[in-house]
Scaffold this active site. Structure first.
Site, PDB file in Angstrom:
ATOM      1  N   GLU A   1       6.282 -75.298  11.078  1.00 14.95           N
ATOM      2  CA  GLU A   1       7.069 -74.453  11.981  1.00 14.95           C
ATOM      3  C   GLU A   1       6.361 -73.300  12.474  1.00 14.95           C
ATOM      4  OE1 GLU A   1       8.511 -75.405   8.979  1.00 14.95           O
ATOM      5  OE2 GLU A   1      10.050 -76.489   9.446  1.00 14.95           O
TER       6      GLU A   1
ATOM      7  N   PHE B   1      22.480 -75.556   0.411  1.00 19.42           N
ATOM      8  CA  PHE B   1      21.211 -76.309   0.460  1.00 19.42           C
ATOM      9  C   PHE B   1      20.434 -75.733   1.972  1.00 19.42           C
ATOM     10  CE2 PHE B   1      18.523 -79.803   1.908  1.00 19.42           C
ATOM     11  CZ  PHE B   1      17.415 -79.679   0.769  1.00 19.42           C
ATOM     12  N   GLN B   2      19.452 -75.274   1.725  1.00 21.96           N
ATOM     13  CA  GLN B   2      18.556 -74.942   2.964  1.00 21.96           C
ATOM     14  C   GLN B   2      19.188 -73.854   3.798  1.00 21.96           C
ATOM     15  OE1 GLN B   2      16.936 -78.402   5.171  1.00 21.96           O
ATOM     16  NE2 GLN B   2      15.084 -78.048   3.917  1.00 21.96           N
TER      17      GLN B   2
ATOM     18  N   LYS C   1      25.516 -76.162  11.992  1.00 20.79           N
ATOM     19  CA  LYS C   1      25.515 -77.831  12.222  1.00 20.79           C
ATOM     20  C   LYS C   1      27.006 -77.793  12.852  1.00 20.79           C
ATOM     21  CE  LYS C   1      23.808 -81.954  10.557  1.00 20.79           C
ATOM     22  NZ  LYS C   1      23.397 -82.883   9.199  1.00 20.79           N
TER      23      LYS C   1
ATOM     24  N   MET D   1     -14.684 -60.355   8.845  1.00 16.91           N
ATOM     25  CA  MET D   1     -14.238 -59.099   9.123  1.00 16.91           C
ATOM     26  C   MET D   1     -14.031 -58.181   7.921  1.00 16.91           C
ATOM     27  SD  MET D   1     -14.259 -56.697  11.679  1.00 16.91           S
ATOM     28  CE  MET D   1     -13.454 -57.318  13.218  1.00 16.91           C
TER      29      MET D   1
END
Lengths: 188, 582
Positions: free
Chosen positions: B52, B114-115, B164, B480
């Protein structure tokens, strides 16, 4: 914009008014913030203060216009002039914020706070507490044989003063609402 | 006109109505209804990334290279938390993004489902604004408002969290034109007093410098045109931040090069010694200012910015101007011309600048046997400069060298993570750019360490046949970090080398792409041409000098005129008070 006549090579003049910009003096300002009354809006304002390290001395919030879903957040904050300017700009760019007013600089304003004090004691202390409450125009809203609950409305300084007086007389608990403020005069 | 449809269908319909053609995303349980709708249409192309974070950076690359809004779609919980880095990156660099995240159904919110994650809570400080939509009837309005907020004023990322059940439920869809977007209407035009104030100062300045930033790019190509007109008409020198490269062409005669910590000597010296600084759409970032107390001590400062909170945040300015760069420049040009195109004599100033240019601050010791990273970029520039070319970068030394050695003639051609400094930005960003410009040359200038952070996107590049060129300056170091450890931490190179690196050629081949390795300066040109001419993704493993430092450098806590040049001793360059700075 008269201050725009800037001499070359000089940063000491500004397009703003003549203020001591680099002042390290900490000032206390009361901001009135009109916001959409939507979920999370208070978290946005508070999160901005904590995220950027600004102070909150007191904060009140409630819906003030049901039809247009507007809430008013009153924040008392402290900081140097630079920081206060930055706070106003940062709050002002939060999307659901409609207006930010610095009541401390925008003209005379009126500030009020409501407080409840529970004072426990008997005998002379109890009589003295009641007498002082009368002087301060605090109301007794609850009482037992050994305690009072006083209700008082006023500027924060008055509430501080009353709390100082109650402390030796048996002050056991305090609840304060934080400051609500409006500009004086007829203009909305 | 309102129509009944499901929330999921509304998302697709609203994207079409907003002119979106590409969405970067990754499916999951909480966004399945939306993916189902995407499956059943052909107007919007969905690009399946491999993580993502990459969806967000790809959307940023798409947005930055087109001037349009980037759109990403992620699922709830880990999908949303993986998006946080990209959101923060876009917030700091003012990139307009609209991100949709799935959420557990409204009746499960707060149950640690969940999630489930508190996505609006987590993303509140890293978005310009975000919404949790609880009612399908409000969904289309929210989406249209999201596009308005993302693009109005100072652009930025916004997020819409979609439970949802809201996606499944039917509701009324309203088209964009019917939506009262909001009270949010940032000011774009400056007052006539402010414009006159700018022109007053332009007319009198003897040592002026334009200091421009990403705000010029964000204001649109018209703003870049106006900037070029103003710079060329006044003949004033111009420097730019990392984010603003390309607004004024690198081949322009007034161009001083980038300023800041690794900016050019002449740019930084001009900033320090100028009598008039005209900041256009930049924000006095700490990479730019160096030590605040000594920042351009003798100048009058104008600051043009669309965001009032940028004014006086870091540097006190004399003339703040709130407005859109394009609008302000247009008005300034109009007034300046109508008042007779007056400027003071700047020839002495240019003479001074030419002396600074003589320092040739980008000089480095080249080698016949080892590829110097600067040389690699010089050759890349030489071999691609006339091409229809887009450059993205990762973060670190290679990024600064790319800014120094690649020339940008146009805006929207340079995609880099400036504010947040996100390693792993460049590869997915190059994918987003290539999606928007399928026939252009897209090169991601990378370091091997940054590149590994999102290397899974090779899968995306292959799946969509995106011929992105991964030009990796491989020094087997976190360059760096190593440079700072050398300067600041007694050459104790703690965890700053890349051990167990993959064989990049084999890695490319494992994905079905082309791998090229080059270690000899004599082979470099041919290898670069081979990379450009190959029709498909290429991983170019350019083995470069391992201990090269990036100069010029303003050490932390130092002023612009205390820059270190290439041959300087770096021992003790950063003092203890500067050491706490990053």
């Amino acid at each position: 914009m008269s201050a725009l006549r800037i001499e070359k090579g000089s940063s000491s003049h500004s397009a703003y008014d003549l203020r001591d910009y680099h002042s390290e003096v900490i000032e206390k300002h009361t901001l009135a913030v009109l916001v959409d009354n939507e979920a999370g809006v208070l978290a946005r304002v508070i999160g901005l203060f904590s995220g950027r390290g600004y102070n909150i001395e007191s904060l009140t919030v409630a819906e003030v216009n049901h039809d247009s879903h507007l809430s008013r957040i009153t924040v008392v904050t402290t900081g140097t002039r630079d920081v206060i300017e930055q706070i106003k700009a940062q709050v002002g760019r939060i999307v659901p914020v409609h207006e930010v007013h610095d009541l401390t600089v925008e003209g005379p304003s009126i500030e009020r706070e409501l407080a409840l004090f529970k004072v426990q004691g008997t005998g002379n202390n109890r009589i003295e507490a009641l007498r002082l409450a009368e002087i301060f125009r605090a109301n007794v809203v609850d009482s037992t044989l050994e305690s009072f609950v006083f209700e008082m409305t006023g500027p924060s300084e008055k509430i501080d003063a009353f709390a100082d007086l109650m402390r030796p007389l048996g002050l056991v608990e305090t609840a304060r609402t934080g400051v609500a403020a409006l500009a004086r005069g007829g203009k909305g | 006109m309102t129509r009944q449809m499901t929330g999921a269908k509304m998302v697709v319909q609203a994207l079409k109505d907003q002119g979106v053609d590409t969405v970067f995303g990754y499916p999951g349980g909480a966004v399945l209804p939306i993916y189902d709708e995407i499956f059943q249409q052909n107007d919007i192309k969905h690009v399946l990334v491999r993580h993502e974070q990459a969806a967000l950076h790809a959307a940023e690359g798409y947005a930055r290279s087109t001037g349009k809004v980037g759109v990403a779609l992620v699922t709830s919980g880990p999908g949303a938390t993986n998006a946080v880095t990209g959101l923060t990156d876009a917030l700091l660099d003012s990139i307009p993004l609209v991100v949709f995240s799935g959420q557990v159904p409204t009746f499960m919110i707060g149950t640690d489902g969940f999630q489930e994650a508190d996505t609006v809570g987590i993303t509140r400080p890293c978005t310009k604004h975000n919404w949790l939509v609880k009612d399908t009837d409000t969904l289309s309005g929210t989406i249209h408002q999201a596009f308005h907020v993302a693009t109005s004023g100072r652009p930025g990322p916004v997020l819409i969290d979609l439970p949802k059940d809201v996606q499944f439920a039917e509701g009324n869809y309203t088209a964009p034109a019917k939506i009262n977007v909001s009270h949010y209407q940032p000011r774009v035009k400056a007052s006539i007093e402010e414009i006159n104030g700018i022109v007053d100062l332009l007319e009198k300045a003897e040592r002026p410098v334009f200091y421009t930033g990403g705000g010029v790019i964000n204001s649109g190509t018209g703003a870049s045109q106006l900037l070029r007109e103003l710079v060329d008409a006044t003949g004033f020198p111009i420097t730019s931040t990392l984010m603003g490269l390309g607004a004024y062409p690198a081949s322009g005669k007034s161009w001083l090069g980038m300023l800041g910590m690794h900016g050019l000597y002449e740019a930084n010296m001009a900033m320090h010694d100028c009598d008039l600084m005209i900041n256009i759409g930049a924000r006095f970032d700490d990479r730019i200012t160096g030590r605040i107390q000594d920042f351009s001590p003798h100048s009058t400062k104008i600051h043009i910015d669309i965001d009032p909170s940028s004014i006086n945040k870091v540097i006190r300015v004399d003339l703040p101007v709130i407005g859109d760069v394009g609008h302000v420049l247009e008005d300034v040009l109009k007034v300046w011309k109508s008042r007779g195109r007056k400027t003071a004599d700047t020839s002495a100033w240019w003479k001074q600048i030419d002396e600074w240019r003589e320092v040739r601050c980008l000089t480095y010791k080249n080698s016949d046997t080892i590829i110097k990273p600067q040389y690699a970029l010089q050759r890349l520039q030489e071999l691609t400069k006339g091409m229809d070319r887009y450059i993205t970068t990762e973060v670190g030394q290679h990024q600064m060298w790319a800014a120094q050695f690649l020339g940008f003639e146009d805006p929207n051609r340079w995609m880099t993570s400036g504010g947040l400094g996100t390693m792993g930005y460049g590869f997915p960003a190059s994918i987003g750019v290539q999606m928007a410009h399928p026939d252009s040359l897209v090169v991601n200038v990378a370091g091997e360490a940054s590149w590994l952070m999102n290397m899974q996107e090779m899968g995306t590049a292959m799946q969509y046949r995106l011929p992105v060129k991964q030009f990796i300056l491989n020094n087997e170091r976190l360059g760096m970090v190593r440079q700072w450890q050398q300067l600041l931490h007694g050459e104790r190179y703690s965890s700053s080398w890349s051990e167990a690196l993959p064989d990049f050629v084999k890695l490319a081949e494992a994905f079905g792409a082309k791998g090229i390795q080059c270690s000899d300066p004599k082979d470099l040109d041919d290898a670069i041409m081979e990379m450009i001419e190959y029709d498909g993704p290429v991983i170019f493993d350019c083995l470069v000098e391992k201990h090269e430092n990036c100069f010029p450098m303003i050490p932390s806590g130092k002023a612009h005129n205390e820059m270190l040049l290439g041959d300087a001793s770096t021992e003790g360059a950063i003092k203890s008070d500067g050491a706490v700075l990053v």
